[in-house]
Write a protein that holds these residues in place. Structure first.
Motif, PDB file in Angstrom:
ATOM      1  N   MET A 189       0.827  -1.185   0.000  1.00  0.00           N
ATOM      2  CA  MET A 189       0.000   0.000   0.000  1.00  0.00           C
ATOM      3  C   MET A 189       0.872   1.249   0.000  1.00  0.00           C
ATOM      4  SD  MET A 189      -2.958   1.337  -0.203  1.00  0.00           S
ATOM      5  CE  MET A 189      -3.930  -0.118  -0.237  1.00  0.00           C
ATOM      6  N   ARG A 190       1.983   1.194   0.697  1.00  0.00           N
ATOM      7  CA  ARG A 190       2.895   2.338   0.733  1.00  0.00           C
ATOM      8  C   ARG A 190       3.351   2.696  -0.674  1.00  0.00           C
ATOM      9  NH1 ARG A 190       8.393   3.280   0.745  1.00  0.00           N
ATOM     10  NH2 ARG A 190       9.064   5.002   2.059  1.00  0.00           N
ATOM     11  N   LYS A 191       3.763   1.676  -1.414  1.00  0.00           N
ATOM     12  CA  LYS A 191       4.252   1.901  -2.773  1.00  0.00           C
ATOM     13  C   LYS A 191       3.138   2.469  -3.655  1.00  0.00           C
ATOM     14  CE  LYS A 191       6.267  -0.539  -6.702  1.00  0.00           C
ATOM     15  NZ  LYS A 191       6.634  -1.843  -7.252  1.00  0.00           N
ATOM     16  N   ARG A 192       1.945   1.930  -3.496  1.00  0.00           N
ATOM     17  CA  ARG A 192       0.826   2.364  -4.330  1.00  0.00           C
ATOM     18  C   ARG A 192       0.479   3.826  -4.085  1.00  0.00           C
ATOM     19  NH1 ARG A 192      -5.400   0.703  -4.276  1.00  0.00           N
ATOM     20  NH2 ARG A 192      -5.908   1.620  -6.266  1.00  0.00           N
ATOM     21  N   ILE A 193       0.378   4.229  -2.828  1.00  0.00           N
ATOM     22  CA  ILE A 193      -0.013   5.607  -2.548  1.00  0.00           C
ATOM     23  C   ILE A 193       1.070   6.588  -2.986  1.00  0.00           C
ATOM     24  CG2 ILE A 193       0.777   5.762  -0.144  1.00  0.00           C
ATOM     25  CD1 ILE A 193      -1.848   7.297   0.446  1.00  0.00           C
ATOM     26  N   PHE A 247       4.233  -7.644  20.865  1.00  0.00           N
ATOM     27  CA  PHE A 247       3.262  -6.633  20.430  1.00  0.00           C
ATOM     28  C   PHE A 247       3.958  -5.317  20.097  1.00  0.00           C
ATOM     29  CE2 PHE A 247      -0.252  -8.963  22.826  1.00  0.00           C
ATOM     30  CZ  PHE A 247      -0.865  -9.411  21.667  1.00  0.00           C
ATOM     31  N   LEU A 248       4.932  -4.948  20.920  1.00  0.00           N
ATOM     32  CA  LEU A 248       5.654  -3.694  20.689  1.00  0.00           C
ATOM     33  C   LEU A 248       6.440  -3.749  19.385  1.00  0.00           C
ATOM     34  CD1 LEU A 248       6.308  -0.911  21.820  1.00  0.00           C
ATOM     35  CD2 LEU A 248       8.244  -1.931  23.003  1.00  0.00           C
ATOM     36  N   ILE A 249       7.052  -4.888  19.118  1.00  0.00           N
ATOM     37  CA  ILE A 249       7.800  -5.045  17.862  1.00  0.00           C
ATOM     38  C   ILE A 249       6.865  -4.895  16.660  1.00  0.00           C
ATOM     39  CG2 ILE A 249       9.003  -6.762  16.437  1.00  0.00           C
ATOM     40  CD1 ILE A 249      10.357  -7.702  19.065  1.00  0.00           C
ATOM     41  N   LEU A 250       5.645  -5.390  16.765  1.00  0.00           N
ATOM     42  CA  LEU A 250       4.672  -5.250  15.678  1.00  0.00           C
ATOM     43  C   LEU A 250       4.053  -3.847  15.642  1.00  0.00           C
ATOM     44  CD1 LEU A 250       2.866  -8.683  15.952  1.00  0.00           C
ATOM     45  CD2 LEU A 250       4.410  -7.929  14.139  1.00  0.00           C
ATOM     46  N   LEU A 251       3.956  -3.214  16.792  1.00  0.00           N
ATOM     47  CA  LEU A 251       3.336  -1.896  16.871  1.00  0.00           C
ATOM     48  C   LEU A 251       4.156  -0.830  16.146  1.00  0.00           C
ATOM     49  CD1 LEU A 251       1.041  -0.181  18.053  1.00  0.00           C
ATOM     50  CD2 LEU A 251       2.420   0.083  20.131  1.00  0.00           C
ATOM     51  N   ILE A 252       5.450  -0.898  16.238  1.00  0.00           N
ATOM     52  CA  ILE A 252       6.316   0.125  15.632  1.00  0.00           C
ATOM     53  C   ILE A 252       6.120   0.201  14.114  1.00  0.00           C
ATOM     54  CG2 ILE A 252       8.726   0.787  15.236  1.00  0.00           C
ATOM     55  CD1 ILE A 252       9.231  -0.241  18.150  1.00  0.00           C
ATOM     56  N   PRO A 253       6.159  -0.916  13.366  1.00  0.00           N
ATOM     57  CA  PRO A 253       5.900  -0.799  11.923  1.00  0.00           C
ATOM     58  C   PRO A 253       4.475  -0.344  11.594  1.00  0.00           C
ATOM     59  CG  PRO A 253       6.849  -2.942  12.432  1.00  0.00           C
ATOM     60  CD  PRO A 253       6.588  -2.265  13.718  1.00  0.00           C
ATOM     61  N   TYR A 254       3.507  -0.726  12.418  1.00  0.00           N
ATOM     62  CA  TYR A 254       2.141  -0.275  12.184  1.00  0.00           C
ATOM     63  C   TYR A 254       2.043   1.243  12.326  1.00  0.00           C
ATOM     64  CZ  TYR A 254      -0.330  -4.680  11.652  1.00  0.00           C
ATOM     65  OH  TYR A 254      -0.798  -5.872  11.175  1.00  0.00           O
ATOM     66  N   ILE A 255       2.705   1.798  13.324  1.00  0.00           N
ATOM     67  CA  ILE A 255       2.706   3.250  13.509  1.00  0.00           C
ATOM     68  C   ILE A 255       3.380   3.928  12.321  1.00  0.00           C
ATOM     69  CG2 ILE A 255       3.662   5.142  14.893  1.00  0.00           C
ATOM     70  CD1 ILE A 255       3.158   3.341  17.365  1.00  0.00           C
ATOM     71  N   ALA A 256       4.505   3.385  11.882  1.00  0.00           N
ATOM     72  CA  ALA A 256       5.213   3.968  10.738  1.00  0.00           C
ATOM     73  C   ALA A 256       4.351   3.913   9.477  1.00  0.00           C
ATOM     74  CB  ALA A 256       6.533   3.234  10.510  1.00  0.00           C
ATOM     75  N   HIS A 257       3.676   2.796   9.254  1.00  0.00           N
ATOM     76  CA  HIS A 257       2.823   2.652   8.070  1.00  0.00           C
ATOM     77  C   HIS A 257       1.629   3.611   8.151  1.00  0.00           C
ATOM     78  CE1 HIS A 257       1.257   0.747   4.521  1.00  0.00           C
ATOM     79  NE2 HIS A 257       0.096   0.554   5.123  1.00  0.00           N
ATOM     80  N   TYR A 258       1.031   3.720   9.314  1.00  0.00           N
ATOM     81  CA  TYR A 258      -0.092   4.640   9.476  1.00  0.00           C
ATOM     82  C   TYR A 258       0.357   6.085   9.240  1.00  0.00           C
ATOM     83  CZ  TYR A 258      -3.990   7.236  11.269  1.00  0.00           C
ATOM     84  OH  TYR A 258      -5.029   8.120  11.371  1.00  0.00           O
ATOM     85  N   PHE A 259       1.538   6.417   9.710  1.00  0.00           N
ATOM     86  CA  PHE A 259       2.096   7.755   9.516  1.00  0.00           C
ATOM     87  C   PHE A 259       2.188   8.080   8.025  1.00  0.00           C
ATOM     88  CE2 PHE A 259       5.787  10.555   8.939  1.00  0.00           C
ATOM     89  CZ  PHE A 259       5.438  11.612   9.762  1.00  0.00           C
ATOM     90  N   ILE A 260       2.681   7.137   7.243  1.00  0.00           N
ATOM     91  CA  ILE A 260       2.788   7.344   5.786  1.00  0.00           C
ATOM     92  C   ILE A 260       1.396   7.508   5.168  1.00  0.00           C
ATOM     93  CG2 ILE A 260       3.383   6.188   3.611  1.00  0.00           C
ATOM     94  CD1 ILE A 260       5.783   4.976   5.181  1.00  0.00           C
ATOM     95  N   LEU A 261       0.462   6.636   5.522  1.00  0.00           N
ATOM     96  CA  LEU A 261      -0.893   6.739   4.977  1.00  0.00           C
ATOM     97  C   LEU A 261      -1.537   8.076   5.328  1.00  0.00           C
ATOM     98  CD1 LEU A 261      -2.338   3.177   5.671  1.00  0.00           C
ATOM     99  CD2 LEU A 261      -1.825   4.187   3.452  1.00  0.00           C
ATOM    100  N   GLU A 262      -1.381   8.502   6.551  1.00  0.00           N
ATOM    101  CA  GLU A 262      -1.983   9.766   6.994  1.00  0.00           C
ATOM    102  C   GLU A 262      -1.397  10.946   6.226  1.00  0.00           C
ATOM    103  OE1 GLU A 262      -4.332  12.473   8.835  1.00  0.00           O
ATOM    104  OE2 GLU A 262      -4.505  10.308   9.057  1.00  0.00           O
ATOM    105  N   ASN A 263      -0.087  11.031   6.164  1.00  0.00           N
ATOM    106  CA  ASN A 263       0.557  12.169   5.499  1.00  0.00           C
ATOM    107  C   ASN A 263       0.294  12.179   4.002  1.00  0.00           C
ATOM    108  OD1 ASN A 263       1.593  13.336   7.800  1.00  0.00           O
ATOM    109  ND2 ASN A 263       3.435  12.096   7.744  1.00  0.00           N
ATOM    110  N   GLU A 264       0.355  11.039   3.366  1.00  0.00           N
ATOM    111  CA  GLU A 264       0.119  10.986   1.923  1.00  0.00           C
ATOM    112  C   GLU A 264      -1.342  11.301   1.589  1.00  0.00           C
ATOM    113  OE1 GLU A 264       2.392  10.761  -0.518  1.00  0.00           O
ATOM    114  OE2 GLU A 264       3.874  10.812   1.081  1.00  0.00           O
ATOM    115  N   THR A 265      -2.273  10.874   2.433  1.00  0.00           N
ATOM    116  CA  THR A 265      -3.675  11.204   2.202  1.00  0.00           C
ATOM    117  C   THR A 265      -3.896  12.709   2.321  1.00  0.00           C
ATOM    118  OG1 THR A 265      -4.338   9.037   3.052  1.00  0.00           O
ATOM    119  CG2 THR A 265      -6.053  10.699   2.904  1.00  0.00           C
ATOM    120  N   GLN A 266      -3.224  13.336   3.264  1.00  0.00           N
ATOM    121  CA  GLN A 266      -3.316  14.798   3.384  1.00  0.00           C
ATOM    122  C   GLN A 266      -2.793  15.475   2.120  1.00  0.00           C
ATOM    123  OE1 GLN A 266      -4.764  16.478   5.908  1.00  0.00           O
ATOM    124  NE2 GLN A 266      -5.271  14.528   6.862  1.00  0.00           N
TER     125      GLN A 266
END
Length: 120
Positions: free
Chosen positions: A1-5, A79-98
């Motif tokens: 999804m990162r690449k697509r957006i 959970f923390l190890i998985l949480l960090i990439p999720y936060i990074a991915h959400y950050f990209i989606l949020e900023n690119e959508t803006q």
């Protein structure tokens, strides 16, 4: 999804820089709004998943510390190890959508300018 957006945003940036007279702005805007809806949906899903992982992380830490279930620290770490990439991915989606919203505003300016020029 990162690449697509990222690819889609760059495509629209290029289109905005070289917007031809033969380009149908209505079609571009319609497609752009559809893409924005797709990315908004993806952003919402990733927000919910990120919040769930954050909640599970906090619950695991709480159970490990308060209830003395120390083996849950490993679960919390997972959970923390998985949480960090999720936060990074959400950050990209949020900023690119803006950024897509700003592109939409530019497309609307082009549409208004074309309509104004056709009425002259």
């Amino acid at each position: 999804m990162r690449k697509r957006i990222l690819e889609y945003r760059r495509f629209i940036d290029g289109l905005l820089k070289n917007f031809g007279a033969d380009t149908n702005v209505e079609d571009v805007i319609e497609n752009h709004l559809t893409q924005i809806r797709f990315f908004q949906h993806e952003r919402l899903i990733h927000l919910l998943v990120t919040l769930a992982f954050a909640f599970f992380t906090l619950i695991s830490v709480y159970a490990a510390v308060v209830k003395s279930y120390m083996y849950l620290l490993a679960v919390a770490g997972g959970f923390l190890i998985l949480l960090i990439p999720y936060i990074a991915h959400y950050f990209i989606l949020e900023n690119e959508t803006q950024k897509l919203y700003k592109q939409y505003d530019e497309l609307e300016k082009i549409r208004k300018e074309k309509a104004k020029n056709e009425n002259i």
